[in-house]
Scaffold this motif. Sequence first.
Motif, PDB file in Angstrom:
ATOM      1  N   PRO A  27       0.814  -1.232   0.000  1.00 52.49           N
ATOM      2  CA  PRO A  27       0.000   0.000   0.000  1.00 52.49           C
ATOM      3  C   PRO A  27       0.836   1.266   0.000  1.00 52.49           C
ATOM      4  CG  PRO A  27      -0.821  -1.560   1.632  1.00 52.49           C
ATOM      5  CD  PRO A  27       0.468  -2.122   1.118  1.00 52.49           C
ATOM      6  N   GLN A  28       1.976   1.244   0.695  1.00 55.90           N
ATOM      7  CA  GLN A  28       2.783   2.455   0.836  1.00 55.90           C
ATOM      8  C   GLN A  28       3.436   2.914  -0.458  1.00 55.90           C
ATOM      9  OE1 GLN A  28       2.988  -0.358   2.720  1.00 55.90           O
ATOM     10  NE2 GLN A  28       5.094  -0.845   3.315  1.00 55.90           N
ATOM     11  N   VAL A  29       3.448   2.049  -1.474  1.00 62.21           N
ATOM     12  CA  VAL A  29       4.013   2.461  -2.771  1.00 62.21           C
ATOM     13  C   VAL A  29       3.250   3.654  -3.338  1.00 62.21           C
ATOM     14  CG1 VAL A  29       4.385   1.736  -5.166  1.00 62.21           C
ATOM     15  CG2 VAL A  29       4.935   0.175  -3.285  1.00 62.21           C
ATOM     16  N   ALA A  30       1.943   3.672  -3.159  1.00 56.70           N
ATOM     17  CA  ALA A  30       1.129   4.775  -3.669  1.00 56.70           C
ATOM     18  C   ALA A  30       1.520   6.088  -3.023  1.00 56.70           C
ATOM     19  CB  ALA A  30      -0.354   4.487  -3.430  1.00 56.70           C
ATOM     20  N   ASP A  31       1.736   6.072  -1.709  1.00 60.19           N
ATOM     21  CA  ASP A  31       2.115   7.297  -1.012  1.00 60.19           C
ATOM     22  C   ASP A  31       3.524   7.749  -1.383  1.00 60.19           C
ATOM     23  OD1 ASP A  31       0.419   6.211   1.996  1.00 60.19           O
ATOM     24  OD2 ASP A  31      -0.315   7.431   0.337  1.00 60.19           O
ATOM     25  N   GLU A  32       4.419   6.780  -1.546  1.00 64.71           N
ATOM     26  CA  GLU A  32       5.818   7.117  -1.829  1.00 64.71           C
ATOM     27  C   GLU A  32       6.011   7.671  -3.235  1.00 64.71           C
ATOM     28  OE1 GLU A  32       7.417   3.532   1.118  1.00 64.71           O
ATOM     29  OE2 GLU A  32       7.552   3.327  -1.069  1.00 64.71           O
ATOM     30  N   THR A  33       5.176   7.245  -4.171  1.00 67.24           N
ATOM     31  CA  THR A  33       5.338   7.679  -5.564  1.00 67.24           C
ATOM     32  C   THR A  33       4.420   8.834  -5.950  1.00 67.24           C
ATOM     33  OG1 THR A  33       3.695   6.059  -6.312  1.00 67.24           O
ATOM     34  CG2 THR A  33       6.013   5.353  -6.273  1.00 67.24           C
ATOM     35  N   GLY A  34       3.281   8.957  -5.256  1.00 67.20           N
ATOM     36  CA  GLY A  34       2.311   9.977  -5.640  1.00 67.20           C
ATOM     37  C   GLY A  34       1.507   9.606  -6.868  1.00 67.20           C
ATOM     38  N   TRP A  35       1.537   8.335  -7.267  1.00 64.69           N
ATOM     39  CA  TRP A  35       0.807   7.892  -8.451  1.00 64.69           C
ATOM     40  C   TRP A  35      -0.703   7.953  -8.244  1.00 64.69           C
ATOM     41  CZ3 TRP A  35       4.162   2.845  -8.827  1.00 64.69           C
ATOM     42  CH2 TRP A  35       5.356   3.141  -9.507  1.00 64.69           C
ATOM     43  N   THR A  36      -1.427   8.140  -9.332  1.00 70.62           N
ATOM     44  CA  THR A  36      -2.876   7.956  -9.319  1.00 70.62           C
ATOM     45  C   THR A  36      -3.168   6.454  -9.278  1.00 70.62           C
ATOM     46  OG1 THR A  36      -3.058   7.818 -11.727  1.00 70.62           O
ATOM     47  CG2 THR A  36      -3.193  10.028 -10.728  1.00 70.62           C
ATOM     48  N   LYS A  37      -4.421   6.092  -9.097  1.00 71.87           N
ATOM     49  CA  LYS A  37      -4.766   4.669  -9.069  1.00 71.87           C
ATOM     50  C   LYS A  37      -4.407   3.995 -10.390  1.00 71.87           C
ATOM     51  CE  LYS A  37      -8.769   3.485  -7.326  1.00 71.87           C
ATOM     52  NZ  LYS A  37     -10.220   3.145  -7.158  1.00 71.87           N
ATOM     53  N   GLU A  38      -4.706   4.672 -11.512  1.00 73.46           N
ATOM     54  CA  GLU A  38      -4.407   4.094 -12.823  1.00 73.46           C
ATOM     55  C   GLU A  38      -2.896   3.938 -13.023  1.00 73.46           C
ATOM     56  OE1 GLU A  38      -8.474   5.729 -12.963  1.00 73.46           O
ATOM     57  OE2 GLU A  38      -6.546   6.464 -12.233  1.00 73.46           O
ATOM     58  N   GLU A  39      -2.119   4.938 -12.590  1.00 72.82           N
ATOM     59  CA  GLU A  39      -0.661   4.843 -12.717  1.00 72.82           C
ATOM     60  C   GLU A  39      -0.107   3.732 -11.837  1.00 72.82           C
ATOM     61  OE1 GLU A  39       0.228   8.825 -11.587  1.00 72.82           O
ATOM     62  OE2 GLU A  39       0.434   9.550 -13.644  1.00 72.82           O
ATOM     63  N   PHE A  40      -0.632   3.643 -10.627  1.00 71.76           N
ATOM     64  CA  PHE A  40      -0.226   2.590  -9.686  1.00 71.76           C
ATOM     65  C   PHE A  40      -0.444   1.211 -10.304  1.00 71.76           C
ATOM     66  CE2 PHE A  40       0.337   0.913  -5.384  1.00 71.76           C
ATOM     67  CZ  PHE A  40      -0.474  -0.203  -5.346  1.00 71.76           C
ATOM     68  N   LEU A  41      -1.633   0.987 -10.868  1.00 72.68           N
ATOM     69  CA  LEU A  41      -1.957  -0.321 -11.425  1.00 72.68           C
ATOM     70  C   LEU A  41      -1.208  -0.584 -12.732  1.00 72.68           C
ATOM     71  CD1 LEU A  41      -5.777  -0.328 -10.650  1.00 72.68           C
ATOM     72  CD2 LEU A  41      -4.001  -1.673  -9.511  1.00 72.68           C
ATOM     73  N   SER A  42      -1.019   0.453 -13.534  1.00 74.84           N
ATOM     74  CA  SER A  42      -0.254   0.289 -14.783  1.00 74.84           C
ATOM     75  C   SER A  42       1.186  -0.119 -14.490  1.00 74.84           C
ATOM     76  CB  SER A  42      -0.272   1.587 -15.590  1.00 74.84           C
ATOM     77  OG  SER A  42      -1.569   1.867 -16.067  1.00 74.84           O
ATOM     78  N   GLN A  43       1.801   0.531 -13.509  1.00 72.12           N
ATOM     79  CA  GLN A  43       3.172   0.178 -13.147  1.00 72.12           C
ATOM     80  C   GLN A  43       3.249  -1.225 -12.557  1.00 72.12           C
ATOM     81  OE1 GLN A  43       6.016   1.794 -13.696  1.00 72.12           O
ATOM     82  NE2 GLN A  43       4.910   3.416 -14.783  1.00 72.12           N
TER      83      GLN A  43
END
Length: 505
Positions: free
Chosen positions: A457-473
């Motif tokens: 979960p903390q990857v989202a906070d550390e990168t600042g990605w949107t949900k779509e960017e998070f899932l694409s990566q």
Amino acid sequence: MMKRIIILLLLPLLLFCKRGETKKAEGEKDMVIRQPAVAGMWYPAGRDTLFEFVEGFLAQAHPKDVVGSIRAIISPHAGFVFSGPVAAYGYKLLENQKASYRGKTFVIMGPSHYIAFSGVSVFAEGAYRTPLGDIPIDEERAHKIIDSSPLIDYKPSMHKKEHSIESQLPFLQVALGSDFKIVPVLFGSAGMQEIEAVYKAILPFANDTDVIFIASSDLSHYHTYNECNRKDSLLAEILESGDIDRMLRSLESREVEMCGYTAVLALMKLAASAGWNNPVVLDRANSGDVQYGDSSRVVGYLSAVYTAGNGDNKKETGKPFLNITDKQKEYLLNLARRSISYYLKTGEMISIEPPEDKILKKELAVFVTLNKKGQLRGCIGQMVAQEALYKAVIDMSVSAATHDYRFPPVKLEELDDINIEISILTPLEPVSSWEDIVLGRDGVYIRKGYRSGVFLPQVADETGWTKEEFLSQLCYQKAGLPPDCYKDPDIEIHTFRVVKFHEKE
């Protein structure tokens, strides 16, 4: 006298948000002081008895700590013997910092149960009365809200019998004394037009620190105890996620229920626009939890709080699946460091006596993350529990230091510069759609065929990605699949949550 009060409080109608018949009241212009409608029924009519009654609920409430200043509260409105213990949680936070919240204006939004009318009525003049005294209306702010939309009007007779707003007032009076004002906002029609009108009307006050919002609502109605828990647990989860669209869908499908959904949706929209922290559910129960409740036909209650500033509550919302004490965290972090150091010196795994602590011997899935000067240096873990927690920490710590293919093995001389973070995982839960994923709260594991990938979960906070960017990566970088694989109907998506702790900032 006390016996009479208790008998009145136990009337069955106190449980429910019962809708009455349409009625047109007369003499609206003469109604400057709104008299109490449910004193002696919802709560005691005597001043001293009422004060002691509410004070007792507040004394028993022990809400979790939240970050930032309080911006809004969601609170139930049934008879106090049923919903009072839950309502007290939100107001206890105000009482704990009463010096900071005295002198404020509380915009209190609730549904009309007894009179059906079009639009929204704001009680804009005079005062609301309870057995504890009169509470003045903030007339300036009330008229600003009315002037913002033709759907909002001053119809004082609509407030005459309604309990949803009145039920909040004794808690405010006991928690804060008499130094505050209110703006009562009563929803008649229950459509999106009215929700949008109120949201836009209160938006100018969203970051006014002299204004705090209260949404009055009970949850599911008339279900069995277990069915109520199922519905209300889902609602609490959606509320804490801040996902307005999912809340709307779940209300429309009847997966969840709220009699005050208009007030809560207006508040959710306001919170999203204002950038407040995600809400924290402080307590949840139903009428079957009290001595006089009937578990075959219950009503659900919830207390929640929105805050602003000083961090985000979303990472700590809800009840954790595992309560890890500071002593246990210290033990595991120390064990992780000792394990890495011993392996780097000897090339062998450390061997220790099993701890006596039962939690440390429980089988749990673990990830260990190594960071060096703010940069990732290694991360390896288990998706499924395979061994005792303390053993998993030993194994994953050494693996993160020496077997993460993305990095060269950690050297002994750089160990002092490395910060160790441990994440303990909940069991995997399948989700039917990627849209149900809550960014920053959920870790995600995807799989298709022989390819899979995971992000904590903390990857989202550390990168600042949107949900779509998070899932694409996640698809492309971790699973080696096309970036939009998360939209593939054949993809397997699982979520999990973590209890996370680390050595130092």
